[in-house]
Scaffold this motif. Structure first.
Motif, PDB file in Angstrom:
ATOM      1  N   CYS A  67       6.699   5.250   2.038  1.00  0.00           N
ATOM      2  CA  CYS A  67       6.424   4.205   1.060  1.00  0.00           C
ATOM      3  C   CYS A  67       5.917   4.867  -0.219  1.00  0.00           C
ATOM      4  N   LEU A  68       6.071   4.168  -1.286  1.00  0.00           N
ATOM      5  CA  LEU A  68       5.627   4.681  -2.582  1.00  0.00           C
ATOM      6  C   LEU A  68       4.196   4.241  -2.844  1.00  0.00           C
ATOM      7  N   ILE A  69       3.447   5.120  -3.445  1.00  0.00           N
ATOM      8  CA  ILE A  69       2.058   4.835  -3.761  1.00  0.00           C
ATOM      9  C   ILE A  69       1.956   4.677  -5.273  1.00  0.00           C
ATOM     10  N   PRO A  70       1.353   3.598  -5.755  1.00  0.00           N
ATOM     11  CA  PRO A  70       1.234   3.429  -7.200  1.00  0.00           C
ATOM     12  C   PRO A  70       0.320   4.509  -7.797  1.00  0.00           C
ATOM     13  N   VAL A  71       0.752   5.027  -8.922  1.00  0.00           N
ATOM     14  CA  VAL A  71       0.004   6.085  -9.595  1.00  0.00           C
ATOM     15  C   VAL A  71      -0.210   5.677 -11.040  1.00  0.00           C
ATOM     16  N   ALA A  72      -1.415   5.881 -11.525  1.00  0.00           N
ATOM     17  CA  ALA A  72      -1.709   5.615 -12.937  1.00  0.00           C
ATOM     18  C   ALA A  72      -1.979   6.950 -13.613  1.00  0.00           C
TER      19      ALA A  72
END
Length: 86
Positions: A67-72
């Motif tokens: 799964c993709l993890i949100p990154v800022a």
């Protein structure tokens, strides 16, 4: 059934194993200590075929669990160094 009436996707002379059978054997081949060659021999299939099923099974499992993890991205300035007097 004549050759012209054969169902689409069937190949003459080669068995088409059902999806559940392939999945079950591939999962068994992924078990620790499992011998792919013995498992294939016990089920009357070629070991190379089972290796291919196992590879696709692992790829499918990895695709389902990845799964993709949100990154800022934050622009930060580096900390300034302060010279201490001697």
């Amino acid at each position: 059934m004549t050759e012209s009436e054969a169902r689409p996707g069937s190949r003459k002379g080669r068995p088409n194993y059902d999806r559940e059978f392939r999945r079950r054997l591939a999962a068994a081949a992924c078990e620790p200590g499992a011998s792919v060659a013995k498992l294939a021999r016990d089920n009357g299939i070629n070991a190379n075929m089972l290796f291919a099923w196992r590879r696709r099974y692992r790829e499918q499992l990895q695709a389902e669990t990845t799964c993709l993890i949100p990154v800022a991205v934050v622009h930060e300035t580096p900390p300034q160094r302060v010279a201490m007097p001697p």
